[in-house]
Scaffold this active site. Structure first.
Site, PDB file in Angstrom:
ATOM      1  N   ARG A 431      38.762  26.022  60.981  1.00 11.24           N
ATOM      2  CA  ARG A 431      38.899  27.222  62.232  1.00 11.24           C
ATOM      3  C   ARG A 431      38.329  26.698  63.253  1.00 11.24           C
ATOM      4  O   ARG A 431      37.263  25.843  63.459  1.00 11.24           O
ATOM      5  CB  ARG A 431      38.247  28.456  61.324  1.00 11.24           C
ATOM      6  CG  ARG A 431      38.656  28.680  59.957  1.00 11.24           C
ATOM      7  CD  ARG A 431      37.842  29.586  59.674  1.00 11.24           C
ATOM      8  NE  ARG A 431      38.228  30.120  57.986  1.00 11.24           N
ATOM      9  CZ  ARG A 431      37.915  29.187  56.870  1.00 11.24           C
ATOM     10  NH1 ARG A 431      37.395  28.137  57.136  1.00 11.24           N
ATOM     11  NH2 ARG A 431      38.446  29.699  55.774  1.00 11.24           N
ATOM     12  N   ARG A 539      57.176  37.398  44.342  1.00 12.81           N
ATOM     13  CA  ARG A 539      58.031  38.019  45.533  1.00 12.81           C
ATOM     14  C   ARG A 539      57.216  37.771  46.692  1.00 12.81           C
ATOM     15  O   ARG A 539      57.665  38.127  47.724  1.00 12.81           O
ATOM     16  CB  ARG A 539      58.579  39.451  45.264  1.00 12.81           C
ATOM     17  CG  ARG A 539      57.231  40.676  45.347  1.00 12.81           C
ATOM     18  CD  ARG A 539      57.720  41.941  44.983  1.00 12.81           C
ATOM     19  NE  ARG A 539      58.669  42.441  46.031  1.00 12.81           N
ATOM     20  CZ  ARG A 539      59.361  43.595  45.951  1.00 12.81           C
ATOM     21  NH1 ARG A 539      59.396  44.267  44.769  1.00 12.81           N
ATOM     22  NH2 ARG A 539      60.335  43.918  46.709  1.00 12.81           N
ATOM     23  N   ASP A 555      63.731  45.913  47.553  1.00 11.69           N
ATOM     24  CA  ASP A 555      64.207  46.001  46.323  1.00 11.69           C
ATOM     25  C   ASP A 555      65.813  45.927  46.158  1.00 11.69           C
ATOM     26  O   ASP A 555      66.450  46.396  46.963  1.00 11.69           O
ATOM     27  CB  ASP A 555      63.980  47.376  45.561  1.00 11.69           C
ATOM     28  CG  ASP A 555      62.108  47.471  45.265  1.00 11.69           C
ATOM     29  OD1 ASP A 555      61.692  46.274  45.045  1.00 11.69           O
ATOM     30  OD2 ASP A 555      61.703  48.280  45.122  1.00 11.69           O
ATOM     31  N   GLU A 556      66.104  45.564  45.085  1.00 15.98           N
ATOM     32  CA  GLU A 556      67.432  45.310  44.885  1.00 15.98           C
ATOM     33  C   GLU A 556      68.414  46.778  45.121  1.00 15.98           C
ATOM     34  O   GLU A 556      69.857  46.557  45.267  1.00 15.98           O
ATOM     35  CB  GLU A 556      67.848  44.624  43.877  1.00 15.98           C
ATOM     36  CG  GLU A 556      67.577  45.442  42.373  1.00 15.98           C
ATOM     37  CD  GLU A 556      67.916  45.009  41.006  1.00 15.98           C
ATOM     38  OE1 GLU A 556      67.814  45.495  40.252  1.00 15.98           O
ATOM     39  OE2 GLU A 556      68.383  43.696  41.020  1.00 15.98           O
ATOM     40  N   GLU A 643      52.398  45.110  42.235  1.00 13.48           N
ATOM     41  CA  GLU A 643      52.300  44.150  43.362  1.00 13.48           C
ATOM     42  C   GLU A 643      52.458  44.674  44.822  1.00 13.48           C
ATOM     43  O   GLU A 643      51.855  44.380  45.706  1.00 13.48           O
ATOM     44  CB  GLU A 643      53.594  43.135  43.103  1.00 13.48           C
ATOM     45  CG  GLU A 643      54.975  43.456  43.542  1.00 13.48           C
ATOM     46  CD  GLU A 643      55.866  44.662  43.013  1.00 13.48           C
ATOM     47  OE1 GLU A 643      56.821  44.976  43.126  1.00 13.48           O
ATOM     48  OE2 GLU A 643      55.013  44.890  41.674  1.00 13.48           O
ATOM     49  N   ASP A 644      53.101  45.957  44.917  1.00 15.11           N
ATOM     50  CA  ASP A 644      53.351  46.545  46.402  1.00 15.11           C
ATOM     51  C   ASP A 644      52.116  47.220  46.652  1.00 15.11           C
ATOM     52  O   ASP A 644      51.465  47.106  47.846  1.00 15.11           O
ATOM     53  CB  ASP A 644      54.426  47.449  46.292  1.00 15.11           C
ATOM     54  CG  ASP A 644      54.374  48.368  44.936  1.00 15.11           C
ATOM     55  OD1 ASP A 644      53.428  48.400  44.264  1.00 15.11           O
ATOM     56  OD2 ASP A 644      55.322  49.270  44.969  1.00 15.11           O
ATOM     57  N   ARG A 691      49.928  52.207  37.495  1.00 15.81           N
ATOM     58  CA  ARG A 691      49.541  52.067  38.989  1.00 15.81           C
ATOM     59  C   ARG A 691      48.335  52.629  39.160  1.00 15.81           C
ATOM     60  O   ARG A 691      47.574  52.641  40.220  1.00 15.81           O
ATOM     61  CB  ARG A 691      50.484  52.861  39.769  1.00 15.81           C
ATOM     62  CG  ARG A 691      51.985  52.057  39.622  1.00 15.81           C
ATOM     63  CD  ARG A 691      53.261  52.776  40.246  1.00 15.81           C
ATOM     64  NE  ARG A 691      53.126  52.750  41.820  1.00 15.81           N
ATOM     65  CZ  ARG A 691      53.693  51.396  42.292  1.00 15.81           C
ATOM     66  NH1 ARG A 691      54.125  50.435  41.723  1.00 15.81           N
ATOM     67  NH2 ARG A 691      53.633  51.414  43.696  1.00 15.81           N
TER      68      ARG A 691
END
Length: 736
Positions: A431, A539, A555-556, A643-644, A691
């Protein structure tokens, strides 16, 4: 010729007169200065305790940075050289870089031995290393070694002192005269001189030490760390106290100090003089003699009055209401008040000559503290009064940045130490100073991703850079492709029509293999299928196929319009360091259960934007993979959930800001199509409770709750206004 001789004679006589005149003046001055002590002379100012107050320093003293209470620099250097035979160590002479070539920067901690005494603070340091991404249980993989012996307190009078360290470390096969070893220390030396003697030979080891003297510090090799108490939190830590920027930034008190006054010994001269600047109005300088077992034996005429004045003021109130805080040296150079002042946004005024400030290799301390001189105490009030409001505000903001980035927990102190050493080992991938001294701080800027400022979302504004004008759509597919009418087919068409879409990546996490390319609809942008290896966390992997800065995570079964995508992308370009999307959720504290809760109720307040339809910078994929521990990603993969939420935790922890919600035509529900539900855990009735459990697990690892509530929503110009639809750019957003 006669005239010439005459002028020479006159010049010769004149020179003798000048020598006699000025020599006589010097003799008279010498006599004046050498008067007998019993001869009465007028002293000004007439301090009752003037013998305790040091006068203005002579030029020779100012040119010598040594501490006047520690003896000559020469004697201290001799003491140091006797204790540390490798005082000239540098990374290129006392560090074996070859140990770091194969496995990278890995840290090994010696296993504990039976009967070892370990202090609470040292145990926190060991825990921080063991939970870091650099920890290894295999010494053959290690680049750096840390002792299992508690070396924090080397005061022989302390109950935490560990004897016979020399004999023990010499018996370690890995010791190798300390090469590639890191030793932590908070307290060195003992009464009465408190030298830097650790009581054992550190050899060629790197020393991470509090209260480091500048002349003993080995630049580019040692690390100066702050002095912290045993109550300092392991993780997270409290936020800084600067909630808002008040203008003007001055507080009730200009300058304050409240603490011990040492009656004898090292450090007593500085603290004994502090009462001279106390005026009881805007400068509060309070000391007490009432500490230690034998304080009454040494009390002087001022103790009772000082103790009485000391009890009139509350220390926490002074911290909250003071612009500047005096941080004088104690028995050693460092003080707990240093960290307390940083947290309180009370600008530290240091009176500790020769102190190598914590992490001085990487931090610009001149932007956060005022370095005073112990010998010029009376100049401090006029100095702080002369500082402008603009500079005070800048200093105060800097204290908060440094506190939250590097000092609020033992974790951050230890990780900063490791990252500094790692940057030295891999100097070609390290850095720069701006990364260390600008938000979000060096710990959250991983140089393995890039060493160029323009590649991170945090520096666009300061560098005058605009985010890229294209995005990559990453669609998470978990159900097999059985029909051309599935939602994912329509989603592909909608996304590919966006003029900002560069490519589409389908992350295939279905149990069945992906169909060939001819089964997918034709698109005007490249379409790539990537195997997600049936892991939910995949993802957010830093896939090499992603070439743009912006990522649209989908999402699909997401239902969007092209105009909705375009508008959200334009919003993201204004906030490239945040998550920008549609479906909001929120967290709350459940007082009855004393846990964090998760809610999907539609309210005006939110703290989470689900990544089922959201934009963010691709750097967060790198952080998600390389900064977060494996345990959190394993939890996500085990439950196929959360994961979200974890990504929202990460981004909010980095930015200290909430995500941004944009308007949408239809509400996003936390349900999926029947086909998707058959192949995922969405059909699990425990999905929602999982969740909630995730939120609490994530909060424990972060050490605090980084999620921040917001009521901010961005709509297109003229959205819902009673004007012609032809005047609106995103007219489709208002259609039912």
């Amino acid at each position: 010729m006669q005239a010439r001789k005459k002028y020479i004679l006159i010049a010769f006589c004149a020179s003798w007169l000048l020598v006699f005149y000025f020599g006589g003046v010097q003799i008279r001055l010498l006599k004046l200065l050498s008067r007998k002590k019993n001869e009465e002379t007028r002293q000004w100012p007439l301090w009752v305790d003037r013998h305790l107050l040091m006068g203005y320093a002579h030029l020779e003293e100012l040119q010598n940075d040594s501490d006047p209470h520690q003896g000559s620099s020469k004697s201290r250097r001799e003491t140091w050289s006797n204790i540390y035979k490798n005082s000239r160590c540098r990374m290129d002479t006392c560090f074996d870089f070859s140990k770091c070539e194969t496995h990278g920067f890995r840290v090994y901690v010696y296993p504990p031995e039976k009967g070892d005494r370990v202090s609470e603070s040292y145990q926190k340091i060991i825990n921080s290393i063991a939970e870091s991404r650099y920890y290894t249980v295999n010494p053959q993989e290690a680049c750096l070694f840390v002792l299992n012996i508690d070396t924090l307190d080397r005061d022989q009078l302390s109950a935490q002192y560990v004897p016979n360290v020399n004999e023990r470390i010499r018996g370690y096969p890995l010791w190798n005269d300390g090469r590639n070893h890191l030793i932590f220390n908070l307290y060195s030396g003992t009464w009465p001189n408190y030298t830097e003697d650790l009581g054992f030979d550190i050899g060629q080891a790197i020393l991470a030490k509090a209260s480091f003297y500048v002349e003993h510090f080995r630049p580019g090799f040692d690390v100066s760390i702050p002095l912290f108490s045993k109550e300092h939190p392991q993780k997270g830590g409290e936020r800084g106290w600067l909630v808002r920027n008040n203008v003007p930034p001055r507080r009730k008190y200009l300058l304050m100090f409240k603490g011990k006054r040492y009656l004898t010994g090292i450090g007593s001269d500085t603290r004994n003089a502090l009462h001279h600047i106390h005026n009881g109005k805007d400068i509060i300088s309070l000391t007490t003699c009432k500490h230690g077992k034998d304080w009454e034996k040494h009390k002087d005429a001022r103790c009772d009055r000082d103790n009485q004045e000391y009890d009139r003021f509350d220390y926490q109130e002074l911290l909250h209401n003071s612009t500047f805080c005096l941080v004088p040296r104690g028995r050693r150079l460092g003080s707990f008040r240093f960290l307390e002042s940083l947290q309180a946004a009370c600008i530290p005024v240091l009176l500790s000559n020769g102190w190598e400030l914590p992490f001085s290799d990487v931090i610009y301390w001149s932007q956060a503290v005022i370095e005073g001189d112990e010998r010029l105490l009376l100049q401090v009030p006029s100095t702080v009064r002369s500082i402008s409001n603009d500079k005070i505000l800048a200093f105060r903001q800097r204290t908060q940045l440094l506190w939250e980035a590097y000092f609020s927990s033992v974790d951050k102190i230890v990780l900063t130490t490791l990252e500094i050493i790692k940057d030295r080992v891999f100097s070609h991938v390290s850095r720069n100073k701006l990364m260390w001294n600008a938000l979000p701080g060096g710990l959250l800027v991983l140089p393995e991703y890039s060493t160029h400022l323009g590649h991170f979302p945090f520096y666009y504004l300061s560098q005058g850079i605009s985010p890229g004008q294209e995005f990559t759509a990453v669609i998470h597919a978990v159900s097999p492709l059985v029909s051309q009418s599935q939602p994912i087919m329509k989603l592909l068409q909608v996304i590919s029509k966006s003029k900002y879409c560069s490519q589409i990546i389908i992350l295939w996490n279905c149990q069945k293999p992906p169909p060939p390319r001819n089964k997918w609809p034709p698109t005007p942008v490249p379409l790539t299928i990537v195997d997600g290896k049936k892991k939910t966390s995949s993802r957010f992997l830093p896939h090499s196929a992603i070439e743009t800065e912006a990522i649209l995570s989908l999402d699909e079964d997401t239902v969007l319009l092209t105009s909705e995508v375009n508008f959200a992308f334009m919003v993201w370009r204004s906030f490239p360091d945040r998550i920008v999307g549609y479906p909001p959720r929120s967290h709350f504290w459940d007082n009855s259960k004393q846990v964090w809760g998760y809610t999907s109720k539609w309210t005006n307040e939110y703290s989470i934007v689900l990544t089922g339809a959201a934009f963010y910078h691709r750097y967060y994929h790198h952080l998600f993979t390389h900064y977060l521990p494996n345990t959190l990603r394993a939890l996500v993969d085990q439950t196929a959930n959360c994961e979200d939420i974890l990504m929202n935790f990460l981004v909010s922890a980095v930015t200290r800001l909430p995500p941004i919600k944009v308007t949408q035509r239809k509400q996003y529900k936390e349900v999926q199509t029947p086909q998707a539900m058959k192949s995922t855990h969405w059909a699990n009735p425990d999905h929602f409770s999982q969740r909630q459990d995730c939120i609490n697990a994530f909060a424990r690892w972060f050490g605090s709750m980084p999620l921040t509530h917001s009521q901010f929503r961005l709509d297109p110009v003229l959205f819902k206004d009673q004007v012609s639809v032809l005047r609106k750019k995103y007219k489709d957003l208002e259609r039912p």
